[in-house]
Scaffold this active site. Sequence first.
Site, PDB file in Angstrom:
ATOM      1  N   PHE A  26      -6.332   5.246   7.978  1.00 31.24           N
ATOM      2  CA  PHE A  26      -4.931   5.461   8.321  1.00 31.24           C
ATOM      3  C   PHE A  26      -4.153   4.155   8.212  1.00 31.24           C
ATOM      4  O   PHE A  26      -4.699   3.083   8.484  1.00 31.24           O
ATOM      5  CB  PHE A  26      -4.806   5.997   9.757  1.00 31.24           C
ATOM      6  CG  PHE A  26      -5.525   7.299   9.952  1.00 31.24           C
ATOM      7  CD1 PHE A  26      -4.904   8.506   9.647  1.00 31.24           C
ATOM      8  CD2 PHE A  26      -6.848   7.305  10.381  1.00 31.24           C
ATOM      9  CE1 PHE A  26      -5.600   9.706   9.783  1.00 31.24           C
ATOM     10  CE2 PHE A  26      -7.543   8.497  10.527  1.00 31.24           C
ATOM     11  CZ  PHE A  26      -6.921   9.707  10.223  1.00 31.24           C
ATOM     12  N   MET A  73     -11.925  -5.019   4.993  1.00 34.70           N
ATOM     13  CA  MET A  73     -11.066  -4.159   5.808  1.00 34.70           C
ATOM     14  C   MET A  73     -10.829  -4.861   7.142  1.00 34.70           C
ATOM     15  O   MET A  73     -11.783  -5.263   7.825  1.00 34.70           O
ATOM     16  CB  MET A  73     -11.721  -2.800   6.060  1.00 34.70           C
ATOM     17  CG  MET A  73     -11.951  -1.959   4.823  1.00 34.70           C
ATOM     18  SD  MET A  73     -10.484  -1.671   3.801  1.00 34.70           S
ATOM     19  CE  MET A  73      -9.351  -0.947   5.007  1.00 34.70           C
ATOM     20  N   SER A  79       2.407  -0.295   6.096  1.00 34.12           N
ATOM     21  CA  SER A  79       3.528   0.003   6.984  1.00 34.12           C
ATOM     22  C   SER A  79       4.471  -1.188   7.140  1.00 34.12           C
ATOM     23  O   SER A  79       5.697  -1.021   7.160  1.00 34.12           O
ATOM     24  CB  SER A  79       3.011   0.476   8.343  1.00 34.12           C
ATOM     25  OG  SER A  79       2.046  -0.423   8.850  1.00 34.12           O
ATOM     26  N   HIS A 112      -1.160  -1.077  -4.284  1.00 34.05           N
ATOM     27  CA  HIS A 112      -2.462  -0.640  -3.782  1.00 34.05           C
ATOM     28  C   HIS A 112      -2.396   0.864  -3.507  1.00 34.05           C
ATOM     29  O   HIS A 112      -1.460   1.342  -2.868  1.00 34.05           O
ATOM     30  CB  HIS A 112      -2.744  -1.428  -2.506  1.00 34.05           C
ATOM     31  CG  HIS A 112      -4.046  -1.149  -1.842  1.00 34.05           C
ATOM     32  ND1 HIS A 112      -5.208  -1.786  -2.197  1.00 34.05           N
ATOM     33  CD2 HIS A 112      -4.375  -0.318  -0.811  1.00 34.05           C
ATOM     34  CE1 HIS A 112      -6.200  -1.370  -1.414  1.00 34.05           C
ATOM     35  NE2 HIS A 112      -5.714  -0.471  -0.566  1.00 34.05           N
ATOM     36  N   SER A 161       0.854  -1.183   0.000  1.00 39.83           N
ATOM     37  CA  SER A 161       0.000   0.000   0.000  1.00 39.83           C
ATOM     38  C   SER A 161       0.889   1.232   0.000  1.00 39.83           C
ATOM     39  O   SER A 161       1.631   1.493   0.957  1.00 39.83           O
ATOM     40  CB  SER A 161      -0.895   0.021   1.236  1.00 39.83           C
ATOM     41  OG  SER A 161      -1.467   1.308   1.355  1.00 39.83           O
ATOM     42  N   ASP A 206      -7.130  -5.823   4.075  1.00 40.56           N
ATOM     43  CA  ASP A 206      -6.452  -4.526   4.096  1.00 40.56           C
ATOM     44  C   ASP A 206      -6.485  -3.955   5.506  1.00 40.56           C
ATOM     45  O   ASP A 206      -7.557  -3.662   6.030  1.00 40.56           O
ATOM     46  CB  ASP A 206      -7.174  -3.589   3.105  1.00 40.56           C
ATOM     47  CG  ASP A 206      -6.481  -2.251   2.941  1.00 40.56           C
ATOM     48  OD1 ASP A 206      -5.374  -2.076   3.492  1.00 40.56           O
ATOM     49  OD2 ASP A 206      -7.052  -1.380   2.250  1.00 40.56           O
ATOM     50  N   GLY A 207      -5.289  -3.822   6.079  1.00 42.12           N
ATOM     51  CA  GLY A 207      -5.161  -3.210   7.393  1.00 42.12           C
ATOM     52  C   GLY A 207      -4.508  -4.132   8.404  1.00 42.12           C
ATOM     53  O   GLY A 207      -5.018  -5.214   8.684  1.00 42.12           O
ATOM     54  N   GLY A 208      -3.348  -3.719   8.910  1.00 37.38           N
ATOM     55  CA  GLY A 208      -2.664  -4.511   9.930  1.00 37.38           C
ATOM     56  C   GLY A 208      -2.122  -5.830   9.429  1.00 37.38           C
ATOM     57  O   GLY A 208      -1.957  -6.776  10.208  1.00 37.38           O
ATOM     58  N   GLY A 226      -0.958   1.723   9.544  1.00 34.83           N
ATOM     59  CA  GLY A 226      -0.310   1.435  10.818  1.00 34.83           C
ATOM     60  C   GLY A 226      -1.230   1.086  11.971  1.00 34.83           C
ATOM     61  O   GLY A 226      -0.812   1.110  13.125  1.00 34.83           O
ATOM     62  N   MET A 261     -11.890   5.244  -0.895  1.00 36.09           N
ATOM     63  CA  MET A 261     -12.590   5.474   0.375  1.00 36.09           C
ATOM     64  C   MET A 261     -13.268   6.829   0.248  1.00 36.09           C
ATOM     65  O   MET A 261     -12.788   7.853   0.743  1.00 36.09           O
ATOM     66  CB  MET A 261     -11.577   5.428   1.535  1.00 36.09           C
ATOM     67  CG  MET A 261     -11.129   4.010   1.862  1.00 36.09           C
ATOM     68  SD  MET A 261      -9.592   3.948   2.798  1.00 36.09           S
ATOM     69  CE  MET A 261      -8.418   4.009   1.450  1.00 36.09           C
ATOM     70  N   ASP A 305      -4.424   4.160  -2.031  1.00 40.06           N
ATOM     71  CA  ASP A 305      -5.517   4.529  -1.128  1.00 40.06           C
ATOM     72  C   ASP A 305      -5.983   5.953  -1.374  1.00 40.06           C
ATOM     73  O   ASP A 305      -5.238   6.907  -1.149  1.00 40.06           O
ATOM     74  CB  ASP A 305      -5.049   4.377   0.323  1.00 40.06           C
ATOM     75  CG  ASP A 305      -4.939   2.923   0.720  1.00 40.06           C
ATOM     76  OD1 ASP A 305      -5.957   2.219   0.632  1.00 40.06           O
ATOM     77  OD2 ASP A 305      -3.823   2.487   1.086  1.00 40.06           O
ATOM     78  N   HIS A 311      -8.148   1.909  -4.326  1.00 39.53           N
ATOM     79  CA  HIS A 311      -9.148   1.721  -3.262  1.00 39.53           C
ATOM     80  C   HIS A 311      -9.767   3.073  -2.949  1.00 39.53           C
ATOM     81  O   HIS A 311      -9.114   3.941  -2.374  1.00 39.53           O
ATOM     82  CB  HIS A 311      -8.409   1.129  -2.047  1.00 39.53           C
ATOM     83  CG  HIS A 311      -9.232   0.981  -0.809  1.00 39.53           C
ATOM     84  ND1 HIS A 311      -8.663   0.765   0.430  1.00 39.53           N
ATOM     85  CD2 HIS A 311     -10.572   0.995  -0.605  1.00 39.53           C
ATOM     86  CE1 HIS A 311      -9.616   0.657   1.338  1.00 39.53           C
ATOM     87  NE2 HIS A 311     -10.789   0.811   0.734  1.00 39.53           N
ATOM     88  N   MET A 369      -8.600   8.766  -0.240  1.00 36.91           N
ATOM     89  CA  MET A 369      -9.479   9.143   0.883  1.00 36.91           C
ATOM     90  C   MET A 369      -9.981  10.565   0.649  1.00 36.91           C
ATOM     91  O   MET A 369      -9.211  11.452   0.290  1.00 36.91           O
ATOM     92  CB  MET A 369      -8.692   9.080   2.193  1.00 36.91           C
ATOM     93  CG  MET A 369      -8.043   7.729   2.434  1.00 36.91           C
ATOM     94  SD  MET A 369      -7.290   7.662   4.062  1.00 36.91           S
ATOM     95  CE  MET A 369      -6.375   6.110   3.945  1.00 36.91           C
TER      96      MET A 369
HETATM   97  C1  DX5 Z   1      -6.289   1.996   5.427  1.00 37.13           C
HETATM   98  C2  DX5 Z   1      -5.873   1.733   4.002  1.00 37.13           C
HETATM   99  C3  DX5 Z   1      -4.823   0.719   3.927  1.00 37.13           C
HETATM  100  C4  DX5 Z   1      -3.548   1.087   4.630  1.00 37.13           C
HETATM  101  C5  DX5 Z   1      -3.016  -0.156   5.257  1.00 37.13           C
HETATM  102  O1  DX5 Z   1      -7.411   2.772   5.456  1.00 37.13           O
HETATM  103  O2  DX5 Z   1      -6.971   1.301   3.219  1.00 37.13           O
HETATM  104  O3  DX5 Z   1      -4.559   0.300   2.596  1.00 37.13           O
HETATM  105  O4  DX5 Z   1      -2.568   1.643   3.811  1.00 37.13           O
HETATM  106  O5  DX5 Z   1      -1.920   0.180   6.038  1.00 37.13           O
HETATM  107  P1  DX5 Z   1      -1.264  -0.866   7.042  1.00 37.13           P
HETATM  108  O6  DX5 Z   1      -0.823  -2.045   6.259  1.00 37.13           O
HETATM  109  O7  DX5 Z   1      -0.139  -0.086   7.628  1.00 37.13           O
HETATM  110  O8  DX5 Z   1      -2.319  -1.225   8.059  1.00 37.13           O
HETATM  111 ZN    ZN Z   2      -6.514   0.371   1.203  1.00 40.27          ZN
END
Ligand code: DX5
Ligand code: ZN
Length: 218
Positions: free
Chosen positions: A146, A140, A197, A34, A9, A174-176, A148, A69, A36, A67, A38
Amino acid sequence: MNDVLLLPSLLSCDFSRLAEELAGCKAAGVQVVHVDVMDGHFVPNLTLGPLLVAAMRRATDLVLDVHLMMTQPLDYAQAFRDAGADAITVHAEALGPRGITEKLDQLRATGARTGLAFNPDTDVEMWVEAIAQVDQVMLMTVYPGFGGQAFIPAVRPRIRFLRGRFPELPIQVDGGIDRRTIPMVVEDGANRLVCGSAYFNDADPAGLRAWAESGQYV
Ligand code: DX5
Ligand code: ZN
């Protein structure tokens, strides 16, 4: 067959060195990155628009997985496609259930691969017909907005549910996503691992990618 892909990402990359970061992904064996987007409304953060996707498109031949958002993703989907997005994922919560078939037809008409994303607290069982209409689905594993954040384990049964319903569909998470959570989500049936991250902070991102895509986590 194992077809796991790790998708860095770019939210966590150094945007002052965007072309180099994309070249680094390519050199690490990445196939898809990927992106993002927003809008400061659907999520409480602002990132980038079609102008920057077009810059990415000029800098790389990697697949661009965008993606959105955004509260009104269909107002902008064609602009992202024209900028060079290969796949465009929109949120089910933004589209809403009413007229969903026509809305997803409209997304497909952009010419991009289509995706439908779900926040951690959205009931995906209500959406199986819509999911059957798209090329990929994304769960998600954090509340979007965000990089991280910590992985939410309560999403894991939903991955299993979707894999049971859709044996062939690419399922993104996606996420963590990191070295700790990758074995769990792949076991559950996810095969597109968005990793921000953890990828860009890793001392050996190429090694992380190869390990993640091997499917062998002993
Ligand atoms: C969060 C994004 C993710 C984000 C994931 O809203 O959609 O794509 O970059 O970041 P990590 O992998 O650090 O959780
Ligand atoms: Zn994303």
